[in-house]
Design an enzyme around this catalytic site. Sequence first.
Site, PDB file in Angstrom:
ATOM      1  N   THR A  99      90.913  -3.426  56.214  1.00  0.00           N
ATOM      2  CA  THR A  99      91.380  -2.365  55.313  1.00  0.00           C
ATOM      3  C   THR A  99      92.239  -1.355  56.072  1.00  0.00           C
ATOM      4  O   THR A  99      91.871  -0.919  57.159  1.00  0.00           O
ATOM      5  CB  THR A  99      90.166  -1.675  54.663  1.00  0.00           C
ATOM      6  OG1 THR A  99      89.350  -2.686  54.079  1.00  0.00           O
ATOM      7  CG2 THR A  99      90.588  -0.676  53.592  1.00  0.00           C
ATOM      8  N   GLU A 141      78.884   2.941  60.907  1.00  0.00           N
ATOM      9  CA  GLU A 141      79.304   2.411  59.613  1.00  0.00           C
ATOM     10  C   GLU A 141      78.099   2.035  58.747  1.00  0.00           C
ATOM     11  O   GLU A 141      78.135   2.156  57.525  1.00  0.00           O
ATOM     12  CB  GLU A 141      80.190   1.185  59.845  1.00  0.00           C
ATOM     13  CG  GLU A 141      81.171   0.949  58.728  1.00  0.00           C
ATOM     14  CD  GLU A 141      81.881  -0.380  58.849  1.00  0.00           C
ATOM     15  OE1 GLU A 141      81.717  -1.072  59.880  1.00  0.00           O
ATOM     16  OE2 GLU A 141      82.590  -0.725  57.897  1.00  0.00           O
ATOM     17  N   GLY A 148      88.799  -4.688  62.677  1.00  0.00           N
ATOM     18  CA  GLY A 148      89.021  -6.134  62.533  1.00  0.00           C
ATOM     19  C   GLY A 148      87.769  -6.910  62.901  1.00  0.00           C
ATOM     20  O   GLY A 148      87.684  -7.471  63.994  1.00  0.00           O
ATOM     21  N   TYR A 149      86.779  -6.890  62.012  1.00  0.00           N
ATOM     22  CA  TYR A 149      85.510  -7.587  62.271  1.00  0.00           C
ATOM     23  C   TYR A 149      85.403  -8.886  61.464  1.00  0.00           C
ATOM     24  O   TYR A 149      85.202  -9.968  62.000  1.00  0.00           O
ATOM     25  CB  TYR A 149      84.300  -6.728  61.863  1.00  0.00           C
ATOM     26  CG  TYR A 149      84.168  -5.354  62.471  1.00  0.00           C
ATOM     27  CD1 TYR A 149      84.840  -4.975  63.632  1.00  0.00           C
ATOM     28  CD2 TYR A 149      83.320  -4.419  61.875  1.00  0.00           C
ATOM     29  CE1 TYR A 149      84.671  -3.696  64.162  1.00  0.00           C
ATOM     30  CE2 TYR A 149      83.143  -3.151  62.412  1.00  0.00           C
ATOM     31  CZ  TYR A 149      83.830  -2.799  63.547  1.00  0.00           C
ATOM     32  OH  TYR A 149      83.657  -1.549  64.061  1.00  0.00           O
ATOM     33  N   THR A 150      85.480  -8.729  60.126  1.00  0.00           N
ATOM     34  CA  THR A 150      85.141  -9.833  59.216  1.00  0.00           C
ATOM     35  C   THR A 150      86.154 -10.964  59.320  1.00  0.00           C
ATOM     36  O   THR A 150      87.353 -10.727  59.447  1.00  0.00           O
ATOM     37  CB  THR A 150      85.109  -9.304  57.762  1.00  0.00           C
ATOM     38  OG1 THR A 150      84.221  -8.193  57.717  1.00  0.00           O
ATOM     39  CG2 THR A 150      84.641 -10.364  56.793  1.00  0.00           C
TER      40      THR A 150
HETATM   41  C1  LIG Z   1      86.685  -3.418  49.824  1.00  0.00           C
HETATM   42  C2  LIG Z   1      86.241  -4.012  51.130  1.00  0.00           C
HETATM   43  C3  LIG Z   1      86.686  -3.447  52.310  1.00  0.00           C
HETATM   44  C4  LIG Z   1      86.311  -3.999  53.539  1.00  0.00           C
HETATM   45  N1  LIG Z   1      86.828  -3.478  54.695  1.00  0.00           N
HETATM   46  C5  LIG Z   1      86.577  -4.089  55.872  1.00  0.00           C
HETATM   47  C6  LIG Z   1      87.218  -3.667  57.072  1.00  0.00           C
HETATM   48  O1  LIG Z   1      87.980  -2.694  57.083  1.00  0.00           O
HETATM   49  N2  LIG Z   1      87.025  -4.378  58.200  1.00  0.00           N
HETATM   50  C7  LIG Z   1      86.194  -5.462  58.241  1.00  0.00           C
HETATM   51  O2  LIG Z   1      86.053  -6.069  59.292  1.00  0.00           O
HETATM   52  N3  LIG Z   1      85.552  -5.879  57.120  1.00  0.00           N
HETATM   53  C8  LIG Z   1      85.728  -5.223  55.948  1.00  0.00           C
HETATM   54  N4  LIG Z   1      85.118  -5.657  54.799  1.00  0.00           N
HETATM   55  C9  LIG Z   1      84.277  -6.829  54.873  1.00  0.00           C
HETATM   56  C10 LIG Z   1      82.802  -6.557  54.660  1.00  0.00           C
HETATM   57  O3  LIG Z   1      82.242  -5.896  55.769  1.00  0.00           O
HETATM   58  C11 LIG Z   1      82.168  -7.917  54.384  1.00  0.00           C
HETATM   59  O4  LIG Z   1      82.660  -8.356  53.124  1.00  0.00           O
HETATM   60  C12 LIG Z   1      80.675  -7.868  54.371  1.00  0.00           C
HETATM   61  O5  LIG Z   1      80.157  -7.603  55.641  1.00  0.00           O
HETATM   62  C13 LIG Z   1      80.078  -9.213  53.867  1.00  0.00           C
HETATM   63  O6  LIG Z   1      80.676 -10.281  54.491  1.00  0.00           O
HETATM   64  P1  LIG Z   1      81.303 -11.492  53.632  1.00  0.00           P
HETATM   65  O7  LIG Z   1      82.087 -10.913  52.521  1.00  0.00           O
HETATM   66  O8  LIG Z   1      82.009 -12.392  54.573  1.00  0.00           O
HETATM   67  O9  LIG Z   1      80.044 -12.216  52.985  1.00  0.00           O
HETATM   68  P2  LIG Z   1      79.095 -13.254  53.716  1.00  0.00           P
HETATM   69  O10 LIG Z   1      78.626 -12.708  55.004  1.00  0.00           O
HETATM   70  O11 LIG Z   1      79.762 -14.592  53.728  1.00  0.00           O
HETATM   71  O12 LIG Z   1      77.875 -13.279  52.694  1.00  0.00           O
HETATM   72  C14 LIG Z   1      77.922 -14.038  51.460  1.00  0.00           C
HETATM   73  C15 LIG Z   1      76.649 -13.747  50.679  1.00  0.00           C
HETATM   74  O13 LIG Z   1      75.490 -14.112  51.455  1.00  0.00           O
HETATM   75  C16 LIG Z   1      74.616 -13.011  51.591  1.00  0.00           C
HETATM   76  N5  LIG Z   1      74.063 -12.958  52.940  1.00  0.00           N
HETATM   77  C17 LIG Z   1      74.726 -13.165  54.118  1.00  0.00           C
HETATM   78  N6  LIG Z   1      73.895 -13.008  55.168  1.00  0.00           N
HETATM   79  C18 LIG Z   1      72.678 -12.670  54.646  1.00  0.00           C
HETATM   80  C19 LIG Z   1      71.418 -12.348  55.218  1.00  0.00           C
HETATM   81  N7  LIG Z   1      71.241 -12.320  56.536  1.00  0.00           N
HETATM   82  N8  LIG Z   1      70.415 -12.042  54.385  1.00  0.00           N
HETATM   83  C20 LIG Z   1      70.581 -12.049  53.026  1.00  0.00           C
HETATM   84  N9  LIG Z   1      71.762 -12.337  52.429  1.00  0.00           N
HETATM   85  C21 LIG Z   1      72.793 -12.631  53.224  1.00  0.00           C
HETATM   86  C22 LIG Z   1      75.473 -11.767  51.368  1.00  0.00           C
HETATM   87  O14 LIG Z   1      74.694 -10.698  50.867  1.00  0.00           O
HETATM   88  C23 LIG Z   1      76.472 -12.266  50.342  1.00  0.00           C
HETATM   89  O15 LIG Z   1      75.930 -12.160  49.045  1.00  0.00           O
HETATM   90  C24 LIG Z   1      85.454  -5.119  53.561  1.00  0.00           C
HETATM   91  C25 LIG Z   1      84.973  -5.672  52.366  1.00  0.00           C
HETATM   92  C26 LIG Z   1      85.366  -5.133  51.155  1.00  0.00           C
HETATM   93  C27 LIG Z   1      84.871  -5.766  49.893  1.00  0.00           C
END
Ligand SMILES: Cc1cc2nc3c(=O)[nH]c(=O)nc-3n(C[C@H](O)[C@H](O)[C@H](O)COP(=O)(O)OP(=O)(O)OC[C@H]3O[C@@H](n4cnc5c(N)ncnc54)[C@H](O)[C@@H]3O)c2cc1C
Length: 392
Positions: free
Chosen positions: A160, A242, A126-128
């Site tokens: 997930t 991870e 539970g991170y995001t």
């Molecule tokens: C199928 C799936 C399963 C997942 N499972 C889990 C899970 O079990 N638990 C959990 O906690 N999370 C999970 N996630 C979440 C995943 O870790 C995040 O989606 C990911 O870390 C990106 O965060 P965000 O989607 O909030 O995008 P954001 O962080 O909002 O980013 C939006 C955009 O900005 C860009 N961006 C952001 N920061 C930077 C930077 N510093 N430099 C350059 N570009 C940047 C990103 O590349 C992206 O294009 C899952 C995601 C998916 C799609």
Amino acid sequence: MNFERVELSESDAEFRDEVDAFLAEHVTDEVRRRDRETGDNFDEGLHQAMAAAGWLAAELGMPGGPELDRLRRRLWDLSKRRAEVPWVTWGTTAIVVPSVRNHGSRELQEEVLPGVLDGSVRLCLGYTEPDGGSDVATCRTRAVRAGDEWVINGAKMFTTGAHNCRYVFLITNTDPEAPKHKSLTMFLVPLDTPGVEIQGLRTVDGDRTNIVYYSDVRVPDRYRLGEVNQGWSVLLGPLNEEHGVVGAAADGLQDVSILTHQGLTMATVVDRVSGLAAGRIAEDRSAAYRLGRSVAKVEAALSAPHMFGRVALAQTMRDIAPDLMDVLGPTAALPSGPDGPADAGYLYRWAPLCGIYGGTLEVFRNMIAQHVLGLGRPAYGRSKPKVGAAAG
Ligand SMILES: Cc1cc2nc3c(=O)[nH]c(=O)nc-3n(C[C@H](O)[C@H](O)[C@H](O)COP(=O)(O)OP(=O)(O)OC[C@H]3O[C@@H](n4cnc5c(N)ncnc54)[C@H](O)[C@@H]3O)c2cc1C
């Protein structure tokens, strides 16, 4: 890199055959079909069977399972992959277990670990949060102390496997005034606590993940992992795991980078497409060229170690999936599954996600630029116009 073939002793070959027989018995077409349908990447019956045979204990290096030296562990992992064992929920569980062992109270360990080994307890991440996941330390989900309990409020995106898990490894903010890396406290929250609501979410490739809401969720202090406001140190181990920043092994008996699993699925799809398009390749030089280029890119990506491999594999999947669909023609769009044409369409839908979960491609490219190439921190602000610059 060492590309030598490992010669198996008679007893290791016997071990591999036993493993393959066990997997053939339990990973049936029905398991694979159900997994595609639910998008769960988890199968309760199979998980219980692996627990009963001691495989979960063996993987965690805990007593009660078959002895696995490095070679046998590799054989087990490769056979599981070939058999298409659903892997996500066991993967998140295995990532969190060391934190429970290293940072959980004895009481919490006794509550959780036996269930992990018998297959009844699974753990998710539970991170995001809805406002963003790349910057893990920016956490709005609040935990407030109330006597011997904590009251948690907030929401987590993409948890997930939550619907198949007993606990979530949860990042909370326990001091909004503190610098962000000193504001975090980790908990292992039982998902059946009143106030927890799990809502299913399907991704574009058909996988299932969840949004989880926490409304006045009360958990006793024994569910805390590590010290208050020092959650970052609890989180670092699982995050590194991870992200795949662990170095490659000299004996070659482990993946050279994370996402190799996805890479091998990609390689299988390329093989299947090549088989199905064999006639076309003979007549159409552009199809032969695009397939050849796909094979070369996959090989290069599978050989790239560390963070580079992660970026190479996810980028390659995005690059080659459209080519594979073109080469295959309209059948590429047919539903995939054990009897599906070649899974090129599935690869196409899966590719964007492989460059997002566990950290996006952009974030990893920046990490390589900053920490490996020493290019400094990226500056995203608008650059100031030069004094005297011409307008227009
Ligand atoms: C199928 C799936 C399963 C997942 N499972 C889990 C899970 O079990 N638990 C959990 O906690 N999370 C999970 N996630 C979440 C995943 O870790 C995040 O989606 C990911 O870390 C990106 O965060 P965000 O989607 O909030 O995008 P954001 O962080 O909002 O980013 C939006 C955009 O900005 C860009 N961006 C952001 N920061 C930077 C930077 N510093 N430099 C350059 N570009 C940047 C990103 O590349 C992206 O294009 C899952 C995601 C998916 C799609």
